[in-house]
Scaffold this motif. Structure first.
Motif, PDB file in Angstrom:
ATOM      1  N   PRO A 101       0.819  -1.221   0.000  1.00  0.00           N
ATOM      2  CA  PRO A 101       0.000   0.000   0.000  1.00  0.00           C
ATOM      3  C   PRO A 101       0.851   1.269   0.000  1.00  0.00           C
ATOM      4  CG  PRO A 101       0.006  -1.002   2.173  1.00  0.00           C
ATOM      5  CD  PRO A 101       0.686  -1.974   1.260  1.00  0.00           C
ATOM      6  N   LEU A 102       0.193   2.348  -0.333  1.00  0.00           N
ATOM      7  CA  LEU A 102       0.854   3.656  -0.304  1.00  0.00           C
ATOM      8  C   LEU A 102       0.973   4.115   1.141  1.00  0.00           C
ATOM      9  CD1 LEU A 102       1.865   6.360  -1.502  1.00  0.00           C
ATOM     10  CD2 LEU A 102      -0.543   7.006  -1.784  1.00  0.00           C
ATOM     11  N   ILE A 103       2.184   4.417   1.566  1.00  0.00           N
ATOM     12  CA  ILE A 103       2.418   4.897   2.930  1.00  0.00           C
ATOM     13  C   ILE A 103       3.092   6.261   2.856  1.00  0.00           C
ATOM     14  CG2 ILE A 103       3.526   4.466   5.146  1.00  0.00           C
ATOM     15  CD1 ILE A 103       3.449   1.510   4.561  1.00  0.00           C
ATOM     16  N   LEU A 104       2.480   7.236   3.500  1.00  0.00           N
ATOM     17  CA  LEU A 104       3.045   8.582   3.580  1.00  0.00           C
ATOM     18  C   LEU A 104       3.582   8.793   4.986  1.00  0.00           C
ATOM     19  CD1 LEU A 104       0.148  10.564   1.812  1.00  0.00           C
ATOM     20  CD2 LEU A 104       2.177   9.515   0.759  1.00  0.00           C
ATOM     21  N   TYR A 105       4.812   9.248   5.082  1.00  0.00           N
ATOM     22  CA  TYR A 105       5.431   9.488   6.384  1.00  0.00           C
ATOM     23  C   TYR A 105       5.447  10.988   6.683  1.00  0.00           C
ATOM     24  CZ  TYR A 105       6.938   4.637   6.253  1.00  0.00           C
ATOM     25  OH  TYR A 105       6.952   3.273   6.208  1.00  0.00           O
ATOM     26  N   PHE A 106       5.301  11.321   7.961  1.00  0.00           N
ATOM     27  CA  PHE A 106       5.198  12.718   8.376  1.00  0.00           C
ATOM     28  C   PHE A 106       6.249  13.054   9.424  1.00  0.00           C
ATOM     29  CE2 PHE A 106       1.122  11.454   6.790  1.00  0.00           C
ATOM     30  CZ  PHE A 106       0.609  12.572   6.146  1.00  0.00           C
ATOM     31  N   ASP A 107       6.661  14.317   9.435  1.00  0.00           N
ATOM     32  CA  ASP A 107       7.513  14.799  10.518  1.00  0.00           C
ATOM     33  C   ASP A 107       6.662  14.965  11.773  1.00  0.00           C
ATOM     34  OD1 ASP A 107       9.739  14.869   8.894  1.00  0.00           O
ATOM     35  OD2 ASP A 107       9.385  16.947   8.263  1.00  0.00           O
ATOM     36  N   THR A 108       7.327  15.100  12.912  1.00  0.00           N
ATOM     37  CA  THR A 108       6.622  15.261  14.181  1.00  0.00           C
ATOM     38  C   THR A 108       5.646  16.435  14.110  1.00  0.00           C
ATOM     39  OG1 THR A 108       8.528  14.391  15.377  1.00  0.00           O
ATOM     40  CG2 THR A 108       6.892  15.621  16.660  1.00  0.00           C
ATOM     41  N   ALA A 109       4.380  16.187  14.498  1.00  0.00           N
ATOM     42  CA  ALA A 109       3.319  17.203  14.550  1.00  0.00           C
ATOM     43  C   ALA A 109       2.964  17.778  13.185  1.00  0.00           C
ATOM     44  CB  ALA A 109       3.695  18.329  15.509  1.00  0.00           C
ATOM     45  N   GLU A 110       3.475  17.196  12.110  1.00  0.00           N
ATOM     46  CA  GLU A 110       3.168  17.700  10.769  1.00  0.00           C
ATOM     47  C   GLU A 110       2.106  16.828  10.109  1.00  0.00           C
ATOM     48  OE1 GLU A 110       4.253  20.460   9.204  1.00  0.00           O
ATOM     49  OE2 GLU A 110       5.257  21.001  11.074  1.00  0.00           O
ATOM     50  N   ALA A 111       1.330  17.470   9.195  1.00  0.00           N
ATOM     51  CA  ALA A 111       0.270  16.722   8.507  1.00  0.00           C
ATOM     52  C   ALA A 111       0.266  17.012   7.009  1.00  0.00           C
ATOM     53  CB  ALA A 111      -1.085  17.074   9.107  1.00  0.00           C
ATOM     54  N   SER A 112       1.424  17.305   6.438  1.00  0.00           N
ATOM     55  CA  SER A 112       1.506  17.559   5.003  1.00  0.00           C
ATOM     56  C   SER A 112       2.754  16.881   4.445  1.00  0.00           C
ATOM     57  CB  SER A 112       1.564  19.063   4.712  1.00  0.00           C
ATOM     58  OG  SER A 112       2.714  19.632   5.304  1.00  0.00           O
ATOM     59  N   THR A 146      12.966   4.652  19.898  1.00  0.00           N
ATOM     60  CA  THR A 146      13.998   5.381  19.148  1.00  0.00           C
ATOM     61  C   THR A 146      13.329   6.356  18.188  1.00  0.00           C
ATOM     62  OG1 THR A 146      14.089   3.788  17.307  1.00  0.00           O
ATOM     63  CG2 THR A 146      15.506   3.359  19.228  1.00  0.00           C
ATOM     64  N   GLU A 147      14.076   7.395  17.805  1.00  0.00           N
ATOM     65  CA  GLU A 147      13.530   8.369  16.855  1.00  0.00           C
ATOM     66  C   GLU A 147      13.277   7.721  15.511  1.00  0.00           C
ATOM     67  OE1 GLU A 147      11.911  11.225  14.818  1.00  0.00           O
ATOM     68  OE2 GLU A 147      12.204  11.252  16.995  1.00  0.00           O
ATOM     69  N   GLU A 148      14.154   6.808  15.121  1.00  0.00           N
ATOM     70  CA  GLU A 148      13.969   6.115  13.846  1.00  0.00           C
ATOM     71  C   GLU A 148      12.674   5.308  13.847  1.00  0.00           C
ATOM     72  OE1 GLU A 148      16.278   2.859  10.970  1.00  0.00           O
ATOM     73  OE2 GLU A 148      17.168   3.511  12.865  1.00  0.00           O
ATOM     74  N   GLY A 149      12.405   4.636  14.949  1.00  0.00           N
ATOM     75  CA  GLY A 149      11.180   3.854  15.056  1.00  0.00           C
ATOM     76  C   GLY A 149       9.943   4.740  15.081  1.00  0.00           C
ATOM     77  N   ARG A 150      10.007   5.839  15.839  1.00  0.00           N
ATOM     78  CA  ARG A 150       8.866   6.751  15.916  1.00  0.00           C
ATOM     79  C   ARG A 150       8.558   7.359  14.544  1.00  0.00           C
ATOM     80  NH1 ARG A 150      11.406   7.944  20.883  1.00  0.00           N
ATOM     81  NH2 ARG A 150      12.501   9.746  19.989  1.00  0.00           N
ATOM     82  N   ALA A 151       9.616   7.645  13.763  1.00  0.00           N
ATOM     83  CA  ALA A 151       9.425   8.222  12.422  1.00  0.00           C
ATOM     84  C   ALA A 151       8.644   7.263  11.521  1.00  0.00           C
ATOM     85  CB  ALA A 151      10.779   8.546  11.795  1.00  0.00           C
ATOM     86  N   LYS A 152       8.887   5.960  11.675  1.00  0.00           N
ATOM     87  CA  LYS A 152       8.161   4.969  10.866  1.00  0.00           C
ATOM     88  C   LYS A 152       6.698   4.853  11.298  1.00  0.00           C
ATOM     89  CE  LYS A 152      12.184   2.133   9.701  1.00  0.00           C
ATOM     90  NZ  LYS A 152      12.830   0.801   9.819  1.00  0.00           N
ATOM     91  N   ASN A 153       6.447   5.124  12.565  1.00  0.00           N
ATOM     92  CA  ASN A 153       5.075   5.030  13.071  1.00  0.00           C
ATOM     93  C   ASN A 153       4.223   6.237  12.697  1.00  0.00           C
ATOM     94  OD1 ASN A 153       5.499   2.516  14.257  1.00  0.00           O
ATOM     95  ND2 ASN A 153       6.269   3.429  16.171  1.00  0.00           N
TER      96      ASN A 153
END
Length: 305
Positions: free
Chosen positions: A197-208, A290-297
């Motif tokens: 599936p298409l997965i879009l990743y976001f920075d912390t507190a970001e929604a774009s 970890t920050e890397e793990g949180r970024a994937k979530n």
């Protein structure tokens, strides 16, 4: 006396003849010298601007044929056709094309959008040509031509010349038989989308986000599948990492899902075909330690069902 007169007359004739030859010959020589010293300057012709290209709206298949010099027009770097649509084009679509496609379910309309490498693609599609074809497809669907009978493609056409930043008719149309492998192709596309599936990743507190080329292709695949399968829906689910409260994460996850939904609607997917919800920090795909793990979530997953 007579000899003296003749002598004087000879002198006068000699002077007159000499004067004549002087002005005749020397003035000619002077002209030649002047021409050599000041040659004529060559004039470089002004460059001629290339003629703007214009593609007609033309269709022909069996007992249906229609053509007009008008077509769908687009601004440079724009995926959306200019309104209003020409009356000549509308006259070809209604009732002619609509009736033909409705009465011939074994036919498909192929729309190919053209684009140039100088244009900037701000659409959700892999190239501007496909985005233009999709825009025209949406217009035809609004005229009650089934999307299941429309295919869209994009083609690079660098020899197109705009007219005051407008491309006249950068779309081509062709009617052909439905492929014998059409059902298998749709099933293969379903398997492809659901497996990856298409997965879009976001920075912390970001929604774009700005989709990559690979993500744009997945959007194109999802759009194509929804066009072909009337009951299919696009499912969008927003996720967050574990930072913050549950209510905050549920709200942020919904914001991310809503952003993706708005983005797809903006690019031609009907709102009625999209469902968007949030799971907040539930169902992590990596550790939140970890920050890397949180970024994937921090992600939004877009698939079909």
């Amino acid at each position: 006396m007579k000899n003296t007169t003749l002598y004087l007359l000879g002198i006068i004739i000699t002077i007159l003849v000499g004067t004549y030859f002087y002005f005749s010959c020397c003035s000619y020589c002077g002209t030649i010298v002047s021409q050599k010293e000041e040659p004529e300057k060559s004039v470089t012709p002004a460059p001629v601007a290339p003629k703007a290209t214009s593609y007609p709206f033309a269709l022909g298949a069996g007992d249906f044929a229609y053509s007009t010099e008008d077509n769908f027009n687009f601004n440079m770097s724009s995926p959306n056709y200019l309104e209003p649509v020409s009356e000549n084009v509308r006259n070809g679509i209604l009732p002619g094309l609509k009736n033909f496609m409705t009465n011939n379910e074994n036919k498909v309309l192929n729309i190919t959008g053209y684009y140039t490498s100088d244009e900037k693609n701000n659409s959700a599609f892999p190239n501007l040509g496909l985005a233009r074809a999709n825009s025209v497809k949406n217009y035809l669907v609004s005229q009650e031509i089934p999307s299941s009978q429309i295919n869209t493609n994009g083609k690079l056409m660098d020899n197109m010349v705009p007219d005051n930043n407008i491309y006249h008719g950068p779309v081509d149309f062709a009617i052909e038989e439905v492929s014998e492998d059409a059902e298998d192709e749709i099933k293969a596309m379903y398997d492809k989308i659901t497996a990856n599936p298409l997965i879009l990743y976001f920075d912390t507190a970001e929604a774009s986000i700005n989709p990559s080329e690979e993500q744009r292709q997945k959007i194109a695949d999802i759009t194509h599948y929804l066009d072909k399968v009337a009951k299919a829906q696009c499912q969008i689910t927003g996720y967050t990492d574990s930072e913050g409260s549950r209510s905050t994460n549920m709200r942020l996850g919904q914001q991310r899902a809503d952003f993706a939904k708005a983005y797809l609607i903006q690019n031609g997917i009907s709102e009625s075909r999209i469902k968007a919800d949030s799971k907040g920090s539930k169902d992590p795909i990596a550790t939140n330690d970890t920050e890397e793990g949180r970024a994937k979530n921090r992600r939004t997953v877009i698939t079909i069902k």
